[in-house]
Design an enzyme around this catalytic site. Structure first.
Site, PDB file in Angstrom:
ATOM      1  N   ASP A  87       0.673  -1.182  -0.044  1.00 38.10           N
ATOM      2  CA  ASP A  87       0.098   0.078   0.088  1.00 38.10           C
ATOM      3  C   ASP A  87       0.908   1.188  -0.011  1.00 38.10           C
ATOM      4  O   ASP A  87       2.165   1.328   0.792  1.00 38.10           O
ATOM      5  CB  ASP A  87      -0.959  -0.182   1.200  1.00 38.10           C
TER       6      ASP A  87
ATOM      7  N   SER B 160     -14.122  22.520   5.699  1.00 40.71           N
ATOM      8  CA  SER B 160     -15.368  22.011   5.507  1.00 40.71           C
ATOM      9  C   SER B 160     -15.279  21.266   4.131  1.00 40.71           C
ATOM     10  O   SER B 160     -14.845  21.549   3.135  1.00 40.71           O
ATOM     11  CB  SER B 160     -16.502  23.199   5.196  1.00 40.71           C
TER      12      SER B 160
ATOM     13  N   ARG C 179     -14.328  22.873   0.862  1.00 35.03           N
ATOM     14  CA  ARG C 179     -12.847  22.390   0.512  1.00 35.03           C
ATOM     15  C   ARG C 179     -11.926  23.617   0.963  1.00 35.03           C
ATOM     16  O   ARG C 179     -10.902  23.582   0.338  1.00 35.03           O
ATOM     17  CB  ARG C 179     -12.769  22.048  -1.002  1.00 35.03           C
TER      18      ARG C 179
ATOM     19  N   LYS D 133      -7.231  29.065   2.193  1.00 34.95           N
ATOM     20  CA  LYS D 133      -6.437  28.227   1.633  1.00 34.95           C
ATOM     21  C   LYS D 133      -7.284  26.978   1.524  1.00 34.95           C
ATOM     22  O   LYS D 133      -8.016  26.509   2.273  1.00 34.95           O
ATOM     23  CB  LYS D 133      -5.047  27.691   2.267  1.00 34.95           C
TER      24      LYS D 133
ATOM     25  N   ASP E   8      -1.824  -0.706   6.425  1.00 33.02           N
ATOM     26  CA  ASP E   8      -2.020  -0.177   7.801  1.00 33.02           C
ATOM     27  C   ASP E   8      -3.609   0.071   7.798  1.00 33.02           C
ATOM     28  O   ASP E   8      -3.770   0.358   9.172  1.00 33.02           O
ATOM     29  CB  ASP E   8      -1.101   1.091   7.874  1.00 33.02           C
TER      30      ASP E   8
END
Length: 675
Positions: A302, A371, A375, A389, A509
């Site tokens: 992964d 949020s 975004r 940002k 993981d």
């Protein structure tokens, strides 16, 4: 545990001498010995010669029978000592873990919010506990609120703390260094990670692997064949030479012909393999997985948290024309002051470095949390400025004027490098791009090159797009990658490899990795990963380092090579002992003097030859115990070359050493008038 491995592993027999000696004799119990057919036959032969010693008609016969009996007893004791010694190393590791595991007070949160204190061994699955700075985490669980820095050195041996946040799993016995967390307990008493580790490293609880069972069956068949050979030889020997039919002589011949060397060391080799895996801070749930690791053809890894650090970090500010780097850094700093995610903290750290700030500045204003709908995140300053940002498309949507074409160029450039672009804007004016990159863990490229030299193919599976996946794959040095992979895609990939006859190892993981970890022949879960991943895997890496899989593969290959090398040595030994005993048995028969030509060691008497072969047979077992415990050295080379080298080295040595050893022992016995 790493420190423990160095301090305790090599001294297990010394520290646990009483237990080793006790178990050495307890393992003589026929109810235990019959599981090892080779040594069980030796034990039966010892009982027979002991009875003959007690009932011998003459002192001369009694002396010879007694000598054979004593040598056989020593042979069995050396065999049981090898297994007891290997198990002592496992017990030493388990005892260390028991000392690590302690009962601590737990601050249990009741449904009404009230906090009560109880002992950690009374915690049940589903309870929630409060953990504050410097508290010992009372049990295995999952963080449901808060985040903090955890000292896991008691478990992993690594001093560097690990940051744990919501949904991360934690292990009982570790220590919270900072902040506070609420943890939901996920196990009942006796089911904790440490409890399972203690059970796993106990050598006595080890189950035989399929290869070991198959080899044990082969040794049993060989032993049965030689029993028939010796029984058939009795009337022939009686016809030519009545003295050669002494029962003690026939028992000695049988013991020297059956593969006693590998029979004595077989269990110790398997137990030691499990212990060596534990010494590299990996807990194997079965010996089967250790052996399978030695035959691995493909490794599927992964990306997030395995190949990469798992957290995107700010690595560069890219200002648009007319904007300075300091200007975008200052705006990004203010927008990230209330962002406590690793991503947000990395923006603050990078900005402070560029602006040459030692302390984090304060800013008066109202933080705007991130949020998923907008975004974006940021801050509304007291002076009226609004700093944001977030995703480039989201920032572009709030821009009061069309951003310059350079914004698209920078965005595409960052994406092509496998990084994530975030845009920064002040009052609707876009200042530039923050480059976020999931950093590849150091040392991976070199370790993957080692995999390649061993003929093992590495494949990275990630949910990222193809461009990002290609960049990370190139940087990490994997052989292939699968982009935009969903959990079911990983399982499909593993099954396709297995359908082609390959053994597959998988590291991961996350909860989404659990199905693939369960499907793989060897599933290695990171200890820092989710509980679901650790439950699905058959190995757990306590240090959460995916390169540890190479160490596991090396241990697996070393286990297989050690077993093969000592089996080759044992069979070659039997050939040499045959040439020592059979010619000596019939040397006095005039019609069979041709056998004297086979007495190439020049052994003086039949009894001396038999005693010399038996003594060598006993002494070679403790001489090989270090090889069984530490393992035969593995070199990264092709299977054919490895097989040829080991067969030549151990086969030739297995023939030469007995000739020299038996000859030397015979001469020593001659000096004392015993040969």
């Amino acid at each position: 545990m790493a420190t423990f491995a160095a301090d305790h592993g090599s001294f297990a027999a010394r520290r646990y001498l009483k237990e080793v000696l006790r178990d050495t004799f307890l393992k003589l119990d026929p109810r235990q010995m019959w599981h090892n057919p080779v040594m069980f036959v030796v034990e039966i032969g010892t009982v027979i010669t002991l009875v003959l010693t007690l009932t011998a008609p003459t002192p001369a016969a009694r002396g010879y029978d007694l000598a054979v009996t004593l040598i056989l007893i020593v042979t069995i004791l050396f065999a049981t000592f090898a297994e007891a010694y290997a198990e002592a190393r496992g017990r030493a590791q388990a005892d260390y873990l028991r000392r690590t595991k302690s009962t601590t007070p737990a601050k249990v949160i009741a449904p009404n919010g009230q906090v009560t204190v109880m002992e950690s061994d009374k915690l049940r699955r589903g309870m929630q506990v409060l953990v504050e700075p410097h508290d010992i985490i009372p049990g295995d669980g999952v963080v449901v609120e808060g985040m903090g820095s955890v000292d896991e050195s008691a478990i992993t041996g690594e001093s560097a703390p690990v940051v744990k946040a919501r949904d991360d799993s934690v292990t009982g016995g570790t220590v919270l260094l900072s902040d506070r967390m609420i943890i939901e307990i996920t196990v009942n008493p006796g089911e904790s990670f440490l409890d399972r580790m203690i059970a796993l490293v106990e050598g006595a609880q080890r189950q035989k692997t399929p290869n070991e069972i198959a080899l044990s069956a082969l040794l049993g068949v060989l032993t049965l064949i030689f029993v028939f050979v010796v029984v058939t030889l009795v009337p022939i020997a009686r016809y030519f030479s009545p003295h050669a039919t002494q029962v003690a002589t026939m028992v000695a011949l049988l013991v020297c012909l059956i593969p006693t060397t590998i029979g004595a060391l077989l269990s110790a080799i398997g137990i030691a393999g499990m212990n060596r895996v534990a010494m590299v801070n990996v807990v194997a749930k079965s010996g089967r997985s250790v052996e399978a690791a030695g035959d691995i053809d493909t490794i599927i890894l992964d990306k997030t948290g395995t190949i990469t650090m798992g957290n995107r970090m700010a690595t560069e500010f890219l200002p648009l024309p007319g904007v300075t780097e300091a200007e975008i850094a200052h705006a990004a700093l203010l927008a990230s002051l209330a962002d406590n995610t690793p991503e947000g903290r990395s923006v603050v750290d990078l900005a402070k470095e560029i602006l040459d700030l030692r302390d984090t500045p304060n800013a008066e204003g109202e933080p705007v949390p991130f949020s998923a709908r907008t975004r974006m995140s940021g801050i509304d300053l007291a002076d009226g400025r609004q700093i944001r940002k977030g995703a480039v498309s989201a920032i572009r949507a709030i821009a009061q004027q069309e951003p310059p074409p350079d914004l698209d160029r920078l965005t595409e450039s960052v994406a092509r490098e496998g990084a994530t672009p975030l845009a920064v804007a002040v009052d609707g004016r876009v200042l530039g791009i923050i480059r976020l990159k999931d950093v590849v863990k150091p040392g991976l490229k070199e370790r993957f090159a080692d995999f390649r030299a061993m003929g093992i193919r590495t494949v990275m599976a990630t949910g990222d797009n193809a461009i990002t996946a290609a960049v990370i794959a190139h940087e990490a040095g994997v052989d292939d990658f699968v982009a935009e992979a969903k959990p079911e895609d990983k399982i499909t990939l593993i099954r396709s490899e297995q359908a082609a006859g390959r053994l597959v190892a998988m590291t991961g993981d996350g909860t989404n990795d659990a199905p693939a970890l369960a499907q793989a022949d060897v599933g290695l879960a990171m200890n820092a990963g989710t509980m679901a991943a650790k439950e699905a895997a058959n190995m757990i890496d306590l240090e959460s380092n995916p390169t540890k899989l190479l160490d596991v593969v090396l241990v697996g290959k070393q286990l297989l090579i050690t077993r093969g090398a000592l089996t080759t040595f044992s069979i070659a030994n039997d050939m040499a002992k045959y040439f020592a005993i059979v010619p000596a048995m019939f040397a006095a028969v005039p019609s069979l003097r041709v056998l004297g030509a086979l007495n190439i060691m020049g052994l003086k008497t039949p009894h001396g030859a038999i005693l010399s072969a038996l003594i060598f047979n006993a002494l070679i077992i403790p001489a090989l115990i270090p090889f069984a415990i530490r393992g035969v050295r593995y070199r990264a080379e092709s299977a054919d070359r490895m097989l040829a080298r080991n067969v030549f080295n151990w086969g030739v040595l297995g023939i030469i050493i007995p000739f020299i050893g038996i000859w030397a022992i015979d001469h020593v016995l001659g000096l004392f008038g015993l040969a």
